[in-house]
Scaffold this motif. Structure first.
Motif, short mmCIF file in Angstrom:
data_model
loop_
_atom_site.label_atom_id
_atom_site.label_comp_id
_atom_site.label_asym_id
_atom_site.label_seq_id
_atom_site.Cartn_x
_atom_site.Cartn_y
_atom_site.Cartn_z
N MET A 1 5.72 -8.29 -0.88
CA MET A 1 5.51 -7.20 0.05
C MET A 1 5.81 -7.71 1.45
O MET A 1 5.24 -8.71 1.87
N PRO A 2 6.70 -7.05 2.20
CA PRO A 2 6.99 -7.48 3.56
C PRO A 2 5.73 -7.51 4.41
O PRO A 2 4.82 -6.71 4.22
N ALA A 3 5.70 -8.42 5.36
CA ALA A 3 4.51 -8.59 6.19
C ALA A 3 4.14 -7.31 6.94
O ALA A 3 2.98 -7.03 7.15
N ALA A 4 5.12 -6.53 7.37
CA ALA A 4 4.85 -5.33 8.16
C ALA A 4 4.34 -4.18 7.31
O ALA A 4 3.75 -3.24 7.83
N MET A 5 4.57 -4.23 5.99
CA MET A 5 4.17 -3.13 5.13
C MET A 5 2.66 -3.16 4.88
O MET A 5 2.10 -4.18 4.55
N LYS A 6 2.03 -2.00 5.07
CA LYS A 6 0.61 -1.90 4.79
C LYS A 6 0.41 -1.78 3.29
O LYS A 6 1.30 -1.33 2.59
N PRO A 7 -0.77 -2.14 2.80
CA PRO A 7 -1.02 -1.99 1.36
C PRO A 7 -0.92 -0.52 0.96
O PRO A 7 -1.30 0.37 1.70
N VAL A 8 -0.41 -0.30 -0.22
CA VAL A 8 -0.33 1.04 -0.77
C VAL A 8 -1.67 1.36 -1.43
O VAL A 8 -2.24 0.52 -2.12
N MET A 9 -2.15 2.56 -1.20
CA MET A 9 -3.43 2.98 -1.78
C MET A 9 -3.15 3.97 -2.90
O MET A 9 -2.15 4.68 -2.86
N VAL A 10 -4.06 4.05 -3.87
CA VAL A 10 -4.00 5.08 -4.89
C VAL A 10 -5.31 5.85 -4.85
O VAL A 10 -6.37 5.27 -4.59
N LYS A 11 -5.22 7.16 -5.08
CA LYS A 11 -6.41 8.00 -4.92
C LYS A 11 -6.25 9.25 -5.77
O LYS A 11 -5.14 9.80 -5.85
N ARG A 12 -7.34 9.70 -6.36
CA ARG A 12 -7.28 10.98 -7.08
C ARG A 12 -7.05 12.09 -6.07
O ARG A 12 -7.64 12.13 -5.00
N VAL A 13 -6.17 13.00 -6.40
CA VAL A 13 -5.82 14.09 -5.50
C VAL A 13 -7.01 15.02 -5.26
O VAL A 13 -7.07 15.70 -4.25
N TYR A 14 -7.98 15.00 -6.15
CA TYR A 14 -9.18 15.85 -6.00
C TYR A 14 -10.17 15.29 -4.98
O TYR A 14 -11.08 15.99 -4.56
N GLU A 15 -10.02 14.02 -4.59
CA GLU A 15 -10.89 13.45 -3.56
C GLU A 15 -10.49 14.02 -2.20
O GLU A 15 -9.32 14.31 -1.96
N ALA A 16 -11.45 14.12 -1.31
CA ALA A 16 -11.18 14.67 0.03
C ALA A 16 -10.18 13.80 0.78
O ALA A 16 -10.25 12.58 0.74
N PRO A 17 -9.23 14.43 1.46
CA PRO A 17 -8.29 13.66 2.27
C PRO A 17 -9.01 12.96 3.42
O PRO A 17 -10.03 13.44 3.91
N ALA A 18 -8.47 11.82 3.82
CA ALA A 18 -9.04 11.08 4.94
C ALA A 18 -7.92 10.67 5.88
O ALA A 18 -6.78 10.48 5.45
N ARG A 19 -8.23 10.53 7.13
CA ARG A 19 -7.23 10.11 8.12
C ARG A 19 -6.61 8.76 7.74
O ARG A 19 -5.44 8.51 7.93
N ALA A 20 -7.42 7.88 7.15
CA ALA A 20 -6.96 6.54 6.75
C ALA A 20 -5.94 6.59 5.61
O ALA A 20 -5.29 5.59 5.33
N ASP A 21 -5.79 7.74 4.95
CA ASP A 21 -4.82 7.86 3.85
C ASP A 21 -3.39 7.70 4.33
O ASP A 21 -2.51 7.30 3.58
N GLY A 22 -3.11 8.05 5.57
CA GLY A 22 -1.74 8.00 6.06
C GLY A 22 -0.90 9.08 5.39
O GLY A 22 -1.34 10.22 5.25
N THR A 23 0.28 8.71 4.91
CA THR A 23 1.15 9.65 4.22
C THR A 23 0.67 9.81 2.78
O THR A 23 0.57 8.83 2.04
N ARG A 24 0.38 11.05 2.41
CA ARG A 24 -0.15 11.35 1.08
C ARG A 24 0.96 11.90 0.19
O ARG A 24 1.55 12.92 0.51
N VAL A 25 1.24 11.19 -0.92
CA VAL A 25 2.35 11.55 -1.81
C VAL A 25 1.82 11.79 -3.22
O VAL A 25 1.25 10.88 -3.84
N LEU A 26 2.01 12.99 -3.71
CA LEU A 26 1.63 13.33 -5.07
C LEU A 26 2.73 12.85 -6.01
O LEU A 26 3.90 13.15 -5.80
N VAL A 27 2.34 12.10 -7.06
CA VAL A 27 3.33 11.53 -7.98
C VAL A 27 3.14 12.05 -9.40
O VAL A 27 3.48 11.37 -10.37
N ASP A 28 2.62 13.26 -9.54
CA ASP A 28 2.48 13.92 -10.83
C ASP A 28 3.53 15.00 -10.97
O ASP A 28 3.98 15.58 -9.98
N ARG A 29 3.90 15.30 -12.21
CA ARG A 29 4.92 16.32 -12.46
C ARG A 29 4.36 17.73 -12.26
O ARG A 29 5.05 18.62 -11.79
#
Length: 152
Positions: A1-29
């Motif tokens: 992982m490049p030094a500048a890249m932040k860790p990728v997070m995984v989260k259930r879409v049913y959990e409340a969004p948070a500012r710390a989520d950053g860009t939220r991408v749904l990966v379900d069909r």
């Protein structure tokens, strides 16, 4: 992982969004049942990164077995197909932005799901299989050319 890249997070879409989520991408069909688009706060929906319906159904039919390693292997093979190239390119582009990236999934299984596989893929732990021999090398080069076109 490049030094500048932040860790990728995984989260259930049913959990409340948070500012710390950053860009939220749904990966379900499929869009998550009973969830409005406003409440989901999804920035992008990359449905072409989701496992095929056949693979998803196969995996969900085996909750008590040790099907996870087989699912991961089959899912990575699916991600190596041409149909996934554009969506993978977009996912890597989002991961390389300065904002944190959160991959959203609907599965109740928070440890073993496609978002976890994608997180590991982005962070360089596992690459999609490319095959071996001349055919595999040629296919790998063709996929790479689509992802990273040559500059003249």
């Amino acid at each position: 992982m490049p030094a500048a890249m932040k860790p990728v997070m995984v989260k259930r879409v049913y959990e409340a969004p948070a500012r710390a989520d950053g860009t939220r991408v749904l990966v379900d069909r499929l869009w998550p049942r009973g969830l409005s688009k406003a409440r989901a706060a999804v920035d992008q929906w990359l449905r072409d990164l989701a496992p095929s319906d056949a693979l998803r159904k196969w995996y969900h039919a085996r909750p008590e077995t040790d099907a996870w390693p087989i699912f991961r292997k089959r899912y990575l093979k699916e991600l190596a197909r041409d149909e996934s190239t554009d969506a993978l390119r977009e996912l890597y582009r989002l991961a390389n932005q300065r904002k944190r990236l959160t991959l959203l999934f609907a599965s109740k299984n928070e440890k073993h799901n496609n978002a976890v596989v994608l997180k590991n893929l982005i962070e360089g732990m596992r690459k999609p299989p490319t095959g071996t021999g001349p055919g595999g090398i040629r296919a790998s080069r063709e996929r790479q050319a689509k992802v990273m076109p040559r500059r003249n």
